[in-house]
Every structure is written in C-alpha cells, then in structure tokens.
Design an enzyme around this catalytic site. Structure first.
Site, PDB file in Angstrom:
ATOM      1  N   LYS A 213     -34.579-100.112  13.723  1.00  0.00           N
ATOM      2  CA  LYS A 213     -35.329 -99.031  13.595  1.00  0.00           C
ATOM      3  C   LYS A 213     -36.663 -99.574  13.215  1.00  0.00           C
ATOM      4  O   LYS A 213     -37.553 -99.147  13.741  1.00  0.00           O
ATOM      5  CB  LYS A 213     -34.820 -98.054  12.450  1.00  0.00           C
ATOM      6  CG  LYS A 213     -35.757 -96.935  12.120  1.00  0.00           C
ATOM      7  CD  LYS A 213     -34.938 -95.973  11.331  1.00  0.00           C
ATOM      8  CE  LYS A 213     -34.318 -96.514  10.162  1.00  0.00           C
ATOM      9  NZ  LYS A 213     -35.143 -97.151   9.084  1.00  0.00           N
TER      10      LYS A 213
ATOM     11  N   THR B 112     -37.781-102.486  14.218  1.00  0.00           N
ATOM     12  CA  THR B 112     -38.466-102.918  15.291  1.00  0.00           C
ATOM     13  C   THR B 112     -39.027-102.109  16.317  1.00  0.00           C
ATOM     14  O   THR B 112     -40.154-102.254  16.767  1.00  0.00           O
ATOM     15  CB  THR B 112     -37.397-103.832  16.033  1.00  0.00           C
ATOM     16  OG1 THR B 112     -36.503-104.777  15.251  1.00  0.00           O
ATOM     17  CG2 THR B 112     -37.700-104.431  17.304  1.00  0.00           C
TER      18      THR B 112
ATOM     19  N   ARG C  33     -42.008-100.569   4.868  1.00  0.00           N
ATOM     20  CA  ARG C  33     -41.661-100.985   3.749  1.00  0.00           C
ATOM     21  C   ARG C  33     -41.650-102.330   3.324  1.00  0.00           C
ATOM     22  O   ARG C  33     -41.591-103.152   4.443  1.00  0.00           O
ATOM     23  CB  ARG C  33     -40.413-100.164   3.292  1.00  0.00           C
ATOM     24  CG  ARG C  33     -40.200 -98.845   2.962  1.00  0.00           C
ATOM     25  CD  ARG C  33     -38.929 -98.320   2.747  1.00  0.00           C
ATOM     26  NE  ARG C  33     -38.131 -98.582   4.061  1.00  0.00           N
ATOM     27  CZ  ARG C  33     -36.685 -98.553   3.893  1.00  0.00           C
ATOM     28  NH1 ARG C  33     -35.895 -98.573   2.745  1.00  0.00           N
ATOM     29  NH2 ARG C  33     -36.117 -98.916   5.184  1.00  0.00           N
TER      30      ARG C  33
ATOM     31  N   LYS D 244     -28.143-108.483   5.339  1.00  0.00           N
ATOM     32  CA  LYS D 244     -28.944-107.596   6.103  1.00  0.00           C
ATOM     33  C   LYS D 244     -30.260-108.201   6.810  1.00  0.00           C
ATOM     34  O   LYS D 244     -30.533-107.872   7.834  1.00  0.00           O
ATOM     35  CB  LYS D 244     -29.436-106.419   5.336  1.00  0.00           C
ATOM     36  CG  LYS D 244     -30.295-105.256   6.224  1.00  0.00           C
ATOM     37  CD  LYS D 244     -30.615-104.129   5.334  1.00  0.00           C
ATOM     38  CE  LYS D 244     -31.379-102.956   5.961  1.00  0.00           C
ATOM     39  NZ  LYS D 244     -32.937-103.429   6.675  1.00  0.00           N
TER      40      LYS D 244
ATOM     41  N   ALA E 189     -33.149 -96.622   0.953  1.00  0.00           N
ATOM     42  CA  ALA E 189     -32.702 -95.138   1.263  1.00  0.00           C
ATOM     43  C   ALA E 189     -31.498 -94.842   0.801  1.00  0.00           C
ATOM     44  O   ALA E 189     -31.141 -93.518   0.499  1.00  0.00           O
ATOM     45  CB  ALA E 189     -32.863 -94.746   2.488  1.00  0.00           C
TER      46      ALA E 189
ATOM     47  N   PHE F 210     -32.641 -95.996   6.723  1.00  0.00           N
ATOM     48  CA  PHE F 210     -31.427 -95.835   7.461  1.00  0.00           C
ATOM     49  C   PHE F 210     -31.558 -94.447   8.361  1.00  0.00           C
ATOM     50  O   PHE F 210     -32.462 -94.260   9.172  1.00  0.00           O
ATOM     51  CB  PHE F 210     -30.452 -95.760   6.164  1.00  0.00           C
ATOM     52  CG  PHE F 210     -30.059 -96.797   5.715  1.00  0.00           C
ATOM     53  CD1 PHE F 210     -29.641 -98.055   6.380  1.00  0.00           C
ATOM     54  CD2 PHE F 210     -30.495 -96.885   4.083  1.00  0.00           C
ATOM     55  CE1 PHE F 210     -29.689 -99.387   5.403  1.00  0.00           C
ATOM     56  CE2 PHE F 210     -30.194 -98.016   3.484  1.00  0.00           C
ATOM     57  CZ  PHE F 210     -29.734 -99.291   4.029  1.00  0.00           C
TER      58      PHE F 210
ATOM     59  N   PHE G 181     -30.088-103.246  23.650  1.00  0.00           N
ATOM     60  CA  PHE G 181     -29.455-104.553  23.246  1.00  0.00           C
ATOM     61  C   PHE G 181     -29.075-105.273  24.516  1.00  0.00           C
ATOM     62  O   PHE G 181     -28.560-104.659  25.596  1.00  0.00           O
ATOM     63  CB  PHE G 181     -28.512-104.430  22.467  1.00  0.00           C
ATOM     64  CG  PHE G 181     -29.031-104.314  20.951  1.00  0.00           C
ATOM     65  CD1 PHE G 181     -28.809-105.566  19.951  1.00  0.00           C
ATOM     66  CD2 PHE G 181     -29.672-102.907  20.580  1.00  0.00           C
ATOM     67  CE1 PHE G 181     -29.210-105.103  18.747  1.00  0.00           C
ATOM     68  CE2 PHE G 181     -29.886-102.930  19.208  1.00  0.00           C
ATOM     69  CZ  PHE G 181     -29.830-103.994  18.368  1.00  0.00           C
TER      70      PHE G 181
ATOM     71  N   TRP H  49     -37.832-105.239  21.506  1.00  0.00           N
ATOM     72  CA  TRP H  49     -37.653-106.234  20.948  1.00  0.00           C
ATOM     73  C   TRP H  49     -37.668-107.553  21.885  1.00  0.00           C
ATOM     74  O   TRP H  49     -38.238-108.665  21.558  1.00  0.00           O
ATOM     75  CB  TRP H  49     -35.869-106.304  20.704  1.00  0.00           C
ATOM     76  CG  TRP H  49     -35.364-107.737  20.234  1.00  0.00           C
ATOM     77  CD1 TRP H  49     -35.468-108.421  19.118  1.00  0.00           C
ATOM     78  CD2 TRP H  49     -34.743-108.699  21.122  1.00  0.00           C
ATOM     79  NE1 TRP H  49     -34.778-109.511  18.945  1.00  0.00           N
ATOM     80  CE2 TRP H  49     -34.265-109.891  20.246  1.00  0.00           C
ATOM     81  CE3 TRP H  49     -33.904-108.542  22.521  1.00  0.00           C
ATOM     82  CZ2 TRP H  49     -33.333-110.745  20.639  1.00  0.00           C
ATOM     83  CZ3 TRP H  49     -33.211-109.546  22.798  1.00  0.00           C
ATOM     84  CH2 TRP H  49     -32.810-110.754  21.794  1.00  0.00           C
TER      85      TRP H  49
END
Length: 563
Positions: free
Chosen positions: A78, A80, A101, A112, A280, A308, A388, A416
C-alpha cells in the site's frame, strides 16, 4: 515489459543508488524557502510550523486517500502504491506530493519490515527513515516516560493528588517489539526506590502522545491535549490528568521539534512529508494532521495513506482525523493484490505463488466488502491492482474483468518494478475521478450517539458483524466513561488487521460473527475512546527469526539487511 523479481535489486540496494536532490531543491518545488526549513543534513528537513501562517489562506489541493483490502502477513504494497502514485501524478504534469507515516523500529526489526515503500517507489534516504530519522519517535518515548516517572515520583513523595497506585493507567513505552515488558513490577528494593506496583510497556506508536502529535494543529493545541491525558485515578475513582501533575509543559517541550513535519523525497524526487506513525490496528493509523494540511496547501494533489485495510485506517481517517482537521478527501484508492485475494479465498501462505483462479474468485468477496464501505462513506474510488511477479495473466484478467462487470474503475499498477511510469494508468484514473466526481462525505455515526451505538455502527456497517459482545470489564469502563462525560468522543477500535472480524483466522468476507470488546481505554487528550477487541496487543512480540538478525553495517557505514 513486466519485470520479474530476479531483475529488481533489493530495496536497500535501489535506495543507496538513488540520485537524490538537496532537500532545499525539493522544498523549492513546493514553493518553500530555506528559511521555512530546519535542515537535518543534506537530504532531510523539518518544515517550520510558522510557515503555516503564510499558507493557510491558500485553497487546498485534491486529497487522495490510499487504503486497501485486508492484508496478508507479508504486506501488499500500500505504501509502495502511494509513493508510486505520487510519482506518476508528477509524470503527468500534476504538482503532487505524498504524505506518509514514519516507520516504527519495532516491526522494522521484527517481521513487517520498514514502511518507506519498495522497489522503484520508495522514499529516501531509506536507511534514515527506517531507523532514527529526525528523532521524533525518541522524543515521544522520552516525553511519555517522563510523565511516567513524574507519576511514580508524586506517589513516592506526599501523593497530594491521592493517586491510587492500583489504578495507574499510564504505562511506559519503548519503540521495539519486546513481549517480556508487557507486564512488569516497578518500585522494588525498599523505601528509597518507590512504591512497588504492577506496570508494563506499550510500543511507542501506541502511546497517546503519538496520537496527540498526529492530531494536534499547533504547539498550543499539543500542550492543551497533553494536559487532558488521564494517567490514573484517585482513591475516590476520579480521574487524574497530566495537567493535575503540572507536567504538560515539560512534555510539550520535549516534543517542540517533533511536531514539525519532516520533508524528504521519493526516488523520482517527488516531495514526501513523512510525519507521525500510529499503528492502525491499535491506534488511528494516519500521519500527522500538520503534514497533511501543509501538503494540501503546497500541492495540487496530496496522496496519503491510512494503515492496513479500509476497515481500520480508512474508517479512522474519516471518523477521527477528518473530523478533527475538517478534511474532505476527494477520492479513495483501494489497493488489492492477486495473492492476498487468493489467501482470502483459502490458499495457505506458502502456496500463494501457485496459480489459483478458483480461490481468487472466492477471495474477491473481501475486496467487494471494502468497495461497499467506500460507497457508504460517499467517496469516489478506484481499485489499484498492485502486480506481483507471480501473478498470471489469467488471474489479472479475472480480477480486472470482475471490476469492469461491477462498474468499478480499475488500474493495473507496476510501480514496484517501474516506479512512476508503472502507475500512470492509475494516476490518469485518479485525476479523472477527482476532477469529475463530487464526493458525498458521510459519517457512519454521530458523536452524540451513545458509546455502544457508535461501536455497533462500525462493527455492523464497516466490519459486517451481526452483533457486539462486551466483557464485564468493558461494561464497567463504559459506565465510567459516561459518568465522566466522555461518551461523546469518537471511537477508535483496536482490532486485527488480517480479518474484517476480531479473529485473524476468519479471512475473506466472514458473516454472522460477533465483535468482542474486552476493554475501553479513554484517550481524552487524543480525543477518542479506544475499544480493544479480540486478542490485539499494544506491545507486539518478535517472530522466530527477527529481521534484526539479518541487519548489519560495515566499516564504511554501508547498511545491509533493511527492507
């Protein structure tokens, strides 16, 4: 040509080869001058809050909120997409910036990873942003723990406020995942070392000071909010605040620099304001209001994200941050991935690389639920399919065809692997919607509704729950909130990010479930009530193989292992 994972270097390798511009040049792109900045080296700066006085009468640019489906444990990109979209908008000739953030050291060294984007859609300097950056989190940690020390010192002395040591609710914090600190005992060793009592640690991003930093409009507002924090209760059960301890001045002093937004850049030199970092799943999951407001005045398009899925970050962005800051997002981008939808369709994590259109069809129900939520909020929206390397053409075609059948705008993104160029289709759709659609901003509950009614509105309208069940402790805490006049505050639900329910194992679009509220924590300074559900924790633990074990730095200062 679509790039595979083998042709893309690691995030840290890409970031270390970035052609960064001096931060004064990035500021110049926004119309800021060097006197508006406080420089932290060549590529980082803080924007002086005094610059707001010269900007506040300018009209706001468009505000694009990036949210997502419920993620898998691996993360779905997200941030990215947020970075890539900002870069793509600039490629189309729009004056765009991103507002994100700050990453927390805890998940960065856990499982993560960082939160600075990925591949060719990152913010830089990546090593600094993912580690100590400009020291904001350290300042919050210090201010929080200073208040904790003052509480124990007050009790050790005369305890003029009649604080009940059994009812101190202000824990200590540290910006690391450390399960051993969840429950501790302090004050051992005799009279000279304080009064023995139970205590514990939360992670820094769960501190109410983090939430306050992200919602305060200026330093005066910050100080006033800190003063309202409830830290304990007296023997007569009346609340004790930071103002009662006369500690709000010292805490605000420690945060005087932290409240100023941080300015950096993306790999393609798009301005990026990175400031604040509440989770979140345990807080409200949005960057600071000060950064967002500045970006709106300085850019034609501000792309921001909320943590999220739309059930957490987006809901809180609208019900909490937008209420406080009078923000009106123009549209939402919902990030979805084939692999996450397959997991929601029943595929185990270790089999997600295998083609499975049957599971994908089943998992799309999760995306459909979040689209319905955006409709309830009245926001125009577009689905960003974040590609992906393991996605097959058949799977991508299935997902895009489903969106077309439902009349939902959809764009395949490859930010990406291709940076801004891979997000131009999405950027064109964002501009089209922002310019042609007028949002109908709607809240799903009103502040003056009872506490249970507000929680039920979120549980039923956003999560899809049938009912809400409260523990005896939560029922008692609701009564205390009502008695203290806190019942008109918005609700911030702490919940697992992996499911629409409070059970992380219930993937897809669960039905007929009950949301279990175990505790209600008043965050009076932040201005909301936190409802803890399920087994979500405010101090995470480390995985079997923490990412920290793969991190290193050589004699020349070259960093390895960050991702």
């Amino acid at each position: 040509m679509h790039l595979t994972a083998k042709t893309i270097p690691s995030d840290i390798e890409i970031a270390q080869k970035a052609r960064k511009k001096p931060i004064t040049e990035i500021a110049g792109q926004l119309g800021l001058k060097e006197e508006d900045l406080e420089l932290y080296g060549r590529y980082k700066a803080k924007i002086n809050l005094n610059s707001w006085d010269c900007l506040k009468k300018r009209p706001d640019g468009k505000l694009v909120l990036v949210t997502a489906i419920n993620p898998t444990p691996a993360g779905e990109g997200k941030s990215t997409v947020t970075v890539g979209l900002g870069q793509a908008l600039n490629r189309l000739g729009q004056k765009a910036s991103v507002a994100l953030r700050e990453p927390s050291l805890g998940p960065n060294m856990g499982i993560k990873g960082g939160a600075a984007g990925g591949g060719y859609s990152q913010v830089v300097p990546m090593e600094d942003i993912n580690l100590h950056f400009t020291g904001d989190f350290h300042a919050i940690t210090s201010a929080h723990n200073a208040i904790a020390a003052l509480i124990d010192n007050h009790i050790h002395r005369e305890n003029e406020l009649n604080i009940d040591p059994r009812r101190i609710v202000w824990k200590r914090v540290i910006d690391l995942n450390d399960r051993a600190l969840r429950h501790i005992t302090v004050g051992l060793g005799g009279l000279a070392h304080g009064m023995p009592r139970e205590d514990g640690f939360d992670i820094t991003v769960a501190s109410e000071l983090m939430a306050i930093l992200c919602l305060a409009k200026d330093l005066d507002d910050l100080k006033e909010r800190i003063g309202r924090i409830v830290v304990a209760y007296r023997f007569d059960r009346s609340p004790v605040t930071v103002a009662d301890l006369r500690a709000q001045g010292a805490a605000a002093l420690l945060l005087k620099d932290a409240i100023q937004p941080n300015l950096v850049q993306t790999l393609e030199n798009t301005p990026a304001l990175i400031h604040g970092g509440p989770f979140a799943n345990i807080a409200h999951g949005c960057n600071t209001l000060t950064a967002t407001r500045l970006a709106l005045k300085l850019s034609d398009y501000t792309v921001t994200e909320a943590g999220f899925g739309a059930d957490l970050g987006a809901e809180k962005f609208i019900h909490i941050k937008s209420r406080v800051g009078e923000l009106k997002p123009d549209m939402a981008v919902i990030v979805a991935t084939v692999r996450a939808l397959k997991m929601h369709g029943g595929v185990p994590k270790d089999e997600l690389k295998q083609p499975n259109t049957t599971a994908l069809r089943q998992g799309i129900a999760n995306l459909e639920h979040h689209l319905e939520t955006m409709k309830k909020f009245g926001l125009p929206h577009v689905v960003a399919v974040n590609r992906f390397p393991t996605d097959t053409e058949e799977e991508l075609e299935l997902l895009q065809s489903w969106c077309e059948e439902k009349g939902v705008p959809c764009a395949l993104t490859e930010v990406w692997g291709e940076g801004g160029a891979g997000g131009e289709d999405l950027a064109e759709e964002v501009v089209r919607l922002a310019e042609s659609k007028t949002p109908e901003h709607r809240f799903l509950y009103e502040r003056d509704q009872p506490i249970r009614a507000k929680i039920a509105a979120i549980a039923e309208k956003v999560y899809g729950a049938d009912r809400v069940a409260y523990s005896a402790k939560a029922e008692k805490q609701i009564a205390e909130c009502e008695a203290n006049g806190w019942d008109e505050l918005p609700i911030c639900i702490a919940k697992t990010q992996y499911s629409l329910s409070d059970d992380p194992a219930l993937l897809g679009r669960p039905e007929g479930f009950t949301l279990h509220v175990r505790e209600i924590h008043p965050s009076i300074g932040a201005g909301f009530l936190v409802a803890l559900t399920g087994d979500v924790m405010t101090m995470p633990g480390l995985p079997r193989h923490p990412a920290a074990l793969d991190m290193d730095v050589d004699a020349e200062g070259q960093v390895y292992g960050l991702f």
